[in-house]
Design an enzyme around this catalytic site. Structure first.
Site, PDB file in Angstrom:
ATOM      1  N   CYS A 128       1.838  -4.184 -14.560  1.00 14.78           N
ATOM      2  CA  CYS A 128       3.197  -4.972 -14.322  1.00 14.78           C
ATOM      3  C   CYS A 128       3.051  -5.573 -13.090  1.00 14.78           C
ATOM      4  O   CYS A 128       2.368  -5.235 -12.042  1.00 14.78           O
ATOM      5  CB  CYS A 128       4.282  -3.878 -14.178  1.00 14.78           C
ATOM      6  SG  CYS A 128       4.734  -3.203 -15.777  1.00 14.78           S
TER       7      CYS A 128
ATOM      8  N   ASP B 145      -6.948   0.768  -2.274  1.00 18.14           N
ATOM      9  CA  ASP B 145      -7.617   1.477  -1.235  1.00 18.14           C
ATOM     10  C   ASP B 145      -7.367   2.980  -1.067  1.00 18.14           C
ATOM     11  O   ASP B 145      -8.388   3.543  -0.572  1.00 18.14           O
ATOM     12  CB  ASP B 145      -7.274   0.583   0.107  1.00 18.14           C
ATOM     13  CG  ASP B 145      -5.770   0.913   0.503  1.00 18.14           C
ATOM     14  OD1 ASP B 145      -4.774   0.940  -0.434  1.00 18.14           O
ATOM     15  OD2 ASP B 145      -5.620   0.921   1.699  1.00 18.14           O
ATOM     16  N   LEU B 146      -6.128   3.619  -1.469  1.00 18.65           N
ATOM     17  CA  LEU B 146      -6.017   4.958  -1.203  1.00 18.65           C
ATOM     18  C   LEU B 146      -7.131   5.551  -2.270  1.00 18.65           C
ATOM     19  O   LEU B 146      -7.804   6.713  -1.777  1.00 18.65           O
ATOM     20  CB  LEU B 146      -4.595   5.246  -1.626  1.00 18.65           C
ATOM     21  CG  LEU B 146      -3.713   4.857  -0.527  1.00 18.65           C
ATOM     22  CD1 LEU B 146      -2.200   5.030  -1.032  1.00 18.65           C
ATOM     23  CD2 LEU B 146      -3.978   5.639   0.797  1.00 18.65           C
TER      24      LEU B 146
END
Length: 421
Positions: A117, A125-126
């Site tokens: 979406c 990045d997490l």
């Protein structure tokens, strides 16, 4: 491209069954890659994203078996390639969920950066930093995440999420299930879908504790095996039909759902004037023919009010008595549906992350365009309460998250039909 035509004005009335949760089914399907014997996943919704995940498995050499009840058996021992290609990943953001399982089980993975979406930035990045904390070497090049585990496999680690991330929590939880030692995830997502994934992993032989709280502890095991697991009911689909009934002044009974994972939504519906009864696996809402009252909403991670229900409540507020403020704190750029609703006669003013909705007695049907999954559901609700015909374009967004939406609404008395593109 298919379209939906809705002739508004009917109160919804009747009973329907709620499907399995897409946001639970996708990580659970990804988790089957961790097992060295077949895993059967039941109560899967029949949605495009599920089909895409199964197609992705096929590209990787894993051929799921689908039975007559549409349960899916996955045997990952036949995997031939550890690449998730862009042409599939671009249509479905959840493809990133195969990264952790492939890296943990097979020692490497190559996954295209995801699509999905268009509702603001959703950085990966997490996921990357969390896997690096477990010893992975990761490069992002050419639009792909290329990851390798150290010799001997991933190791346990401690990781704090700067911002709450559902898919980030799920990816690291799956990777940690086969890592050496203990992994502690802090500021983890608390969503019911995270708990469902943890329950599935534990059924496969993992040791995951604390899911549903903001600290999850995973003690890695040497192997995970087969299991048979039922995906939990879709709380957002449940909430969407409840709001549709409330907006139309109607009455619905929803079966095969779970009221305990929808408390923030039920509370707001009661504020709007709904009479609600619940059982172990059902919810009944009755507006007794009354127009809803406007409610104030502030989205936040679970157990607070879900961002995925924000657009639907804006539709209800658009025809409610009074004025309601809707504050969006989870995603930016998530009010695109408002401009389409205003074309239908709604009175909605957007200021930054807040939408001020002043209710009008009735909307007017118009051609509108869906911009994302939940926005498209809000336009369906707007069409149900509008005078005349509403034509909704780009409904492939709806098909990504709602199983047989027009058939279910027809069962509740709505005048809605699909027109092939």
């Amino acid at each position: 491209m298919d379209k939906l035509i809705i002739t508004g004005g009917n109160r919804l009335d009747g009973e329907i069954r709620i499907s399995g949760a897409k946001n639970s089914a996708l990580p659970i399907l990804a988790a089957t890659l961790l097992a060295d014997t077949p895993v059967t996943v039941c109560n899967l919704p029949h949605l495009h994203d599920i089909t895409t995940m199964i197609e992705l498995f096929g590209r990787m050499g894993v051929q799921p078996i689908i039975d007559e009840k549409l349960n899916v058996e996955v045997d990952a021992s036949s995997i031939k390639t550890l690449v998730a290609p862009y042409e599939l990943v671009k249509t479905m953001r959840a493809s990133i969920l195969v990264l952790g399982p492939m890296l943990a089980r097979f020692g490497e993975a190559e996954v295209a950066l995801p699509g999905g979406c268009a509702i603001g930035s959703r950085p990966v990045d997490l996921h990357i930093r969390g896997l690096e904390a477990m010893g992975a070497q990761i490069e992002v090049e050419g639009g792909y995440i290329k990851a390798k585990a150290p010799v001997g496999g991933l190791h346990g680690g401690q990781f704090f999420f700067d911002t709450v991330s559902v898919t980030g929590t799920e990816n690291l939880m799956m990777a940690a299930a086969l890592a050496n030692g203990r992994t502690v995830l802090q500021n983890a997502a608390r969503e019911p879908e995270v708990v469902d994934l943890a329950n599935c992993l534990n059924a496969m032989g993992a040791n995951v504790q604390g899911a549903g709280s903001d600290t999850i502890v995973i003690d890695g095991v040497k192997r995970l095996g087969g299991a048979r697991y039922d995906v939990l009911p879709d709380r957002i689909e449940t909430g969407t039909y409840l709001v549709a009934a409330a907006a139309t002044g109607g009455r619905v009974k929803l079966k095969d759902t779970d009221p305990t994972i929808l408390e923030a939504v039920l509370q707001k519906l009661e504020e709007a004037g709904a009479h609600i009864n619940t059982g172990n696996n059902w919810i009944e809402l009755d507006m007794k023919g009354n127009r809803p009252k406007a409610v104030n909403i502030r989205t936040a991670p679970y157990p607070a009010f879900p961002t995925d229900m924000q657009a639907q409540f804006i539709s209800m507020n658009a025809v409610a008595e009074g004025t309601g403020a809707v504050i969006e704190t989870v995603f930016e750029n998530r009010f695109m549906h408002v401009y389409e609703m205003n074309r239908m006669g709604a009175q909605i003013l957007v200021e930054g992350n807040t939408a001020i909705v002043t209710g009008v007695p009735r909307l007017k049907g118009a051609p509108v365009m869906a911009t994302d999954l939940r926005a498209s559901a809000s336009l369906v609700i707007a069409g149900l309460v509008a005078e005349g015909d509403t034509l909704i374009d780009r409904i492939y967004h709806i098909d990504r998250g709602y199983e047989c939406i027009e058939e279910k609404l027809q069962l509740l008395g709505a005048k809605i039909r699909r027109v092939p593109g």
